[in-house]
Write a protein that holds these residues in place. Structure first.
Motif, PDB file in Angstrom:
ATOM      1  N   MET A 213      36.039 -25.341 -23.800  1.00 41.59           N
ATOM      2  CA  MET A 213      35.099 -25.753 -24.840  1.00 41.59           C
ATOM      3  C   MET A 213      33.860 -26.397 -24.227  1.00 41.59           C
ATOM      4  N   SER A 214      32.776 -26.405 -25.016  1.00 36.75           N
ATOM      5  CA  SER A 214      31.519 -26.964 -24.514  1.00 36.75           C
ATOM      6  C   SER A 214      31.633 -28.466 -24.279  1.00 36.75           C
ATOM      7  N   ASP A 215      32.502 -29.132 -25.052  1.00 36.71           N
ATOM      8  CA  ASP A 215      32.676 -30.579 -24.895  1.00 36.71           C
ATOM      9  C   ASP A 215      33.927 -30.913 -24.088  1.00 36.71           C
ATOM     10  N   ARG A 216      34.324 -29.989 -23.246  1.00 41.27           N
ATOM     11  CA  ARG A 216      35.523 -30.194 -22.429  1.00 41.27           C
ATOM     12  C   ARG A 216      35.348 -31.415 -21.530  1.00 41.27           C
ATOM     13  N   TYR A 217      36.377 -32.258 -21.498  1.00 45.16           N
ATOM     14  CA  TYR A 217      36.293 -33.496 -20.728  1.00 45.16           C
ATOM     15  C   TYR A 217      37.197 -33.473 -19.509  1.00 45.16           C
ATOM     16  N   HIS A 218      38.386 -32.860 -19.640  1.00 40.22           N
ATOM     17  CA  HIS A 218      39.377 -32.851 -18.575  1.00 40.22           C
ATOM     18  C   HIS A 218      39.435 -31.489 -17.876  1.00 40.22           C
ATOM     19  N   THR A 219      39.876 -31.515 -16.632  1.00 40.16           N
ATOM     20  CA  THR A 219      40.268 -30.272 -15.979  1.00 40.16           C
ATOM     21  C   THR A 219      41.624 -29.871 -16.569  1.00 40.16           C
ATOM     22  N   PRO A 220      42.022 -28.602 -16.450  1.00 30.02           N
ATOM     23  CA  PRO A 220      43.332 -28.212 -16.979  1.00 30.02           C
ATOM     24  C   PRO A 220      44.479 -29.065 -16.443  1.00 30.02           C
ATOM     25  N   LEU A 221      44.437 -29.399 -15.148  1.00 24.02           N
ATOM     26  CA  LEU A 221      45.503 -30.208 -14.557  1.00 24.02           C
ATOM     27  C   LEU A 221      45.511 -31.617 -15.128  1.00 24.02           C
ATOM     28  N   THR A 222      44.336 -32.229 -15.223  1.00 21.54           N
ATOM     29  CA  THR A 222      44.252 -33.591 -15.754  1.00 21.54           C
ATOM     30  C   THR A 222      44.685 -33.631 -17.206  1.00 21.54           C
ATOM     31  N   GLY A 223      44.229 -32.640 -17.989  1.00 15.97           N
ATOM     32  CA  GLY A 223      44.619 -32.580 -19.391  1.00 15.97           C
ATOM     33  C   GLY A 223      46.128 -32.459 -19.536  1.00 15.97           C
TER      34      GLY A 223
END
Length: 249
Positions: A213-223
């Motif tokens: 998403m455009s407002d993505r905050y985390h990397t996949p691993l962190t999320g």
């Protein structure tokens, strides 16, 4: 293993579980198909900015199936049986067969995890077929690490629904909150307008495992780690409360 098999058998004996399975396995393909149709002209023209998300949207909405699964796995234990059956609750019988409450919870959580995993794999298959059918050669390439993130998201969500139902002993509260949050309006998105801490809520962090998403905050691993932490904490609290609770209350 015997307790796990018993929990699997109990889950599949519930009529409502088949609705959860249908929603989990096929609803994502419907959402993905509708999204593919909406984007088809732009994708063929090469001007779509959402090609990479087509299909994954279905996995975001289709999670309701495993939410129902996680809630039913626990709430069904507290249904009051008919007077012909003694008017008791399944939980009494279950704990008579498996005296260890921790063992009982682990077996039930294991069954929820296994079915959630199966449903997500089925959903991925139906989504791939749906997008291929509608978009043909223009269908997106599904990346294995994003699909793995979606599987984790589904399993973690099911366990969150499971844990909340253990705490509430009620299907209405967790089902209402989680279904609305995953389909109508995300509470974490609303809270993000007030505080940036909202990006650490489980649903918001988990979606970053497979959605770009455009407002993505985390990397996949962190999320994934954030959502997994929520699951672990919630399951520990649920296990402690369940261990201390009087089942008859």
């Amino acid at each position: 293993m015997r307790a796990f098999n018993a929990e699997m058998s109990k889950l599949f004996s519930l009529p409502s579980i088949w609705l959860a399975c249908f929603i989990g396995a096929f609803a994502p393909a419907i959402f993905a198909g509708l999204d593919s149709l909406a984007e088809k002209e732009d994708i063929i023209a090469g001007v779509s900015t959402r090609l990479a998300e087509v299909g994954y949207v279905g996995l975001g909405f289709g999670v309701q199936g495993v939410i129902i699964l996680g809630v039913l796995a626990v709430s069904s234990e507290y249904f009051i049986e008919s007077s012909e059956s003694g008017g008791g609750r399944q939980i009494t019988t279950s704990l008579s067969a498996v005296p260890s409450r921790l063992h009982f919870l682990l077996a039930k959580a294991g069954a929820v995890t296994a079915i959630s995993l199966l449903l997500c794999i089925m959903a991925i298959v139906t989504i791939v077929l749906s997008t291929k059918l509608i978009l043909g050669e223009y269908a997106p390439t599904f990346e294995w690490f994003r699909l793995f993130g979606a599987v984790c998201y589904w399993v973690f969500t099911a366990l969150i629904a499971f844990g909340l139902t253990v705490l509430t002993k009620n299907s209405i509260i967790p089902l209402t909150i989680l279904m609305i949050n995953s389909s109508v309006v995300s509470f974490s998105i609303l809270l993000a307008k007030v505080t940036t801490l909202a990006v650490y809520l489980p649903d918001r962090a988990g979606i970053d495992m497979f959605m770009s998403m455009s407002d993505r905050y985390h990397t996949p691993l962190t999320g994934g780690l954030v959502m997994f932490t929520w699951v672990v904490v919630l399951m520990i609290v649920a296990a402690v409360v369940f261990h201390r609770r009087d089942v008859a209350s």
